[in-house]
Design a protein around this motif. Structure first.
Motif, mmCIF file in Angstrom:
data_model
loop_
_atom_site.group_PDB
_atom_site.id
_atom_site.type_symbol
_atom_site.label_atom_id
_atom_site.label_comp_id
_atom_site.label_asym_id
_atom_site.label_seq_id
_atom_site.Cartn_x
_atom_site.Cartn_y
_atom_site.Cartn_z
ATOM 1 N N GLY A 1 -4.989 -14.528 -3.741
ATOM 2 C CA GLY A 1 -4.423 -13.233 -4.099
ATOM 3 C C GLY A 1 -4.994 -12.042 -3.339
ATOM 4 O O GLY A 1 -6.135 -12.035 -2.890
ATOM 5 N N THR A 2 -4.148 -11.003 -3.231
ATOM 6 C CA THR A 2 -4.469 -9.772 -2.526
ATOM 7 C C THR A 2 -4.075 -8.594 -3.415
ATOM 8 O O THR A 2 -3.069 -8.659 -4.110
ATOM 9 N N ALA A 3 -4.867 -7.505 -3.394
ATOM 10 C CA ALA A 3 -4.539 -6.316 -4.188
ATOM 11 C C ALA A 3 -4.952 -5.063 -3.429
ATOM 12 O O ALA A 3 -5.746 -5.124 -2.479
ATOM 13 N N PHE A 4 -4.413 -3.926 -3.864
ATOM 14 C CA PHE A 4 -4.711 -2.627 -3.244
ATOM 15 C C PHE A 4 -4.910 -1.609 -4.353
ATOM 16 O O PHE A 4 -4.076 -1.494 -5.252
ATOM 17 N N ASP B 1 0.815 -1.219 0.000
ATOM 18 C CA ASP B 1 0.000 0.000 0.000
ATOM 19 C C ASP B 1 0.853 1.276 0.000
ATOM 20 O O ASP B 1 0.339 2.367 0.242
ATOM 21 N N GLY B 2 2.139 1.104 -0.277
ATOM 22 C CA GLY B 2 3.053 2.244 -0.276
ATOM 23 C C GLY B 2 3.820 2.366 1.022
ATOM 24 O O GLY B 2 4.867 3.012 1.080
ATOM 25 N N LEU B 3 3.291 1.721 2.064
ATOM 26 C CA LEU B 3 3.935 1.754 3.375
ATOM 27 C C LEU B 3 4.127 0.347 3.937
ATOM 28 O O LEU B 3 5.206 -0.012 4.384
ATOM 29 N N HIS B 4 3.058 -0.435 3.884
ATOM 30 C CA HIS B 4 3.093 -1.797 4.418
ATOM 31 C C HIS B 4 2.886 -2.836 3.325
ATOM 32 O O HIS B 4 2.190 -2.578 2.347
ATOM 33 N N VAL B 5 3.499 -3.993 3.531
ATOM 34 C CA VAL B 5 3.229 -5.162 2.698
ATOM 35 C C VAL B 5 2.126 -5.954 3.392
ATOM 36 O O VAL B 5 2.271 -6.349 4.553
ATOM 37 N N ALA C 1 -4.140 -8.461 -8.787
ATOM 38 C CA ALA C 1 -3.444 -7.178 -8.927
ATOM 39 C C ALA C 1 -4.440 -6.111 -9.347
ATOM 40 O O ALA C 1 -5.493 -6.411 -9.914
ATOM 41 N N TRP C 2 -4.082 -4.856 -9.080
ATOM 42 C CA TRP C 2 -4.892 -3.713 -9.493
ATOM 43 C C TRP C 2 -4.099 -2.917 -10.524
ATOM 44 O O TRP C 2 -2.940 -2.572 -10.297
ATOM 45 N N ALA C 3 -4.697 -2.635 -11.668
ATOM 46 C CA ALA C 3 -4.051 -1.789 -12.685
ATOM 47 C C ALA C 3 -5.116 -1.298 -13.645
ATOM 48 O O ALA C 3 -6.095 -1.997 -13.935
ATOM 49 N N GLU C 4 -4.931 -0.064 -14.131
ATOM 50 C CA GLU C 4 -5.828 0.521 -15.145
ATOM 51 C C GLU C 4 -7.285 0.527 -14.683
ATOM 52 O O GLU C 4 -8.210 0.356 -15.485
ATOM 53 N N GLY C 5 -7.507 0.695 -13.372
ATOM 54 C CA GLY C 5 -8.870 0.763 -12.864
ATOM 55 C C GLY C 5 -9.601 -0.557 -12.836
ATOM 56 O O GLY C 5 -10.822 -0.597 -12.657
ATOM 57 N N THR C 6 -8.859 -1.656 -13.021
ATOM 58 C CA THR C 6 -9.483 -2.982 -13.041
ATOM 59 C C THR C 6 -8.662 -3.946 -12.190
ATOM 60 O O THR C 6 -7.530 -3.660 -11.794
ATOM 61 N N LEU C 7 -9.254 -5.103 -11.926
ATOM 62 C CA LEU C 7 -8.546 -6.178 -11.230
ATOM 63 C C LEU C 7 -8.039 -7.203 -12.237
ATOM 64 O O LEU C 7 -8.694 -7.472 -13.249
ATOM 65 N N TRP C 8 -6.881 -7.754 -11.946
ATOM 66 C CA TRP C 8 -6.265 -8.804 -12.772
ATOM 67 C C TRP C 8 -6.122 -10.031 -11.880
ATOM 68 O O TRP C 8 -5.508 -9.968 -10.816
ATOM 69 N N VAL C 9 -6.717 -11.128 -12.318
ATOM 70 C CA VAL C 9 -6.833 -12.310 -11.469
ATOM 71 C C VAL C 9 -6.157 -13.500 -12.140
ATOM 72 O O VAL C 9 -6.473 -13.834 -13.284
#
Length: 217
Positions: A60-63, A27-31, A102-110
């Motif tokens: 999986g986990t995403a932010f 999240d930019g600070l914590h894993v 994962a999160w990218a381009e306003g969508t989730l990648w699974v």
């Protein structure tokens, strides 16, 4: 394809009460890492877990910059990291065979583990927008600087690979040491990946290769 040995920069864990490391995000600070029945926040500077959220966390986990997303069996939960509350749930595309997130381009990648696929889905509805085929089992998934990377783990062999998001062709591969697996995967947005170590109960930081500039200046 470029191929090299993965450079492990640091190992974290094992952690009390976390026999398995599944999904990983940053999240930019914590894993944040998923350990079955909870999500844990790790300070990568000290190696200490600073808090946990009691929530089903099987893969999986995403932010997305505000919320955590966590695969729990055949669904994806949207979680408020401040309160730990599950705000919404959508179906996961692999119907329980899902792995990385994962999160990218306003969508989730699974990642779909045995299906050897990565699905781009609508985070509101779970609708599949497109599917990328891989030639290996997919574990963790991450995007960084326009590059799509995913983990693989079959038997004693595991690697982190960069693939062409249009064709699924493998462009680059970082081979993990024998017996060292990659479950979850996340970039820190810079020069390292955080890799879940599955049943080892460990989390590893792996160096991300530097990009070679094409301009000759």
């Amino acid at each position: 394809m470029k191929q090299s040995a993965a450079e492990i920069l640091r190992e974290y864990g094992p952690f009390p009460g976390a026999d398995q490391i599944h999904g990983v995000t940053f999240d930019g600070l914590h894993v944040w890492f998923a350990s079955g029945d909870r999500l844990n926040a790790l300070d990568p500077a000290t190696g200490k877990t600073v808090r946990s959220i009691d929530v089903a966390a099987h893969a999986g986990t995403a932010f997305d910059g505000q919320h955590l997303f966590q695969i729990a069996e055949d669904r994806i939960q949207k979680i408020d990291p401040a309160t730990g509350r599950v705000l919404a749930t959508i179906p996961a595309p692999g119907n329980g065979g899902d792995s990385g997130l994962a999160w990218a381009e306003g969508t989730l990648w699974v990642g779909e583990h045995r299906g050897r696929k990565i699905h781009q889905i609508d985070p509101q509805t779970g609708t599949i927008l497109r599917t990328i085929e891989s030639n290996r089992v997919v574990t963790g998934v991450t995007w960084v600087d326009g590059e799509l990377w995913h983990g693989t783990w079959e038997g004693d062999e595991s690697d982190v690979r960069r693939i062409d998001p249009e064709t699924g062709k493998v462009l680059e591969r970082l081979d993990m040491p024998p017996g060292t697996g990659v479950s979850g995967l996340e970039s820190d947005g810079g020069d390292q990946f955080f890799c879940g170590g599955g049943s080892s109960g460990k989390l590893r930081a792996v160096r991300r290769p530097k990009r070679v500039s094409k301009s000759k200046g």
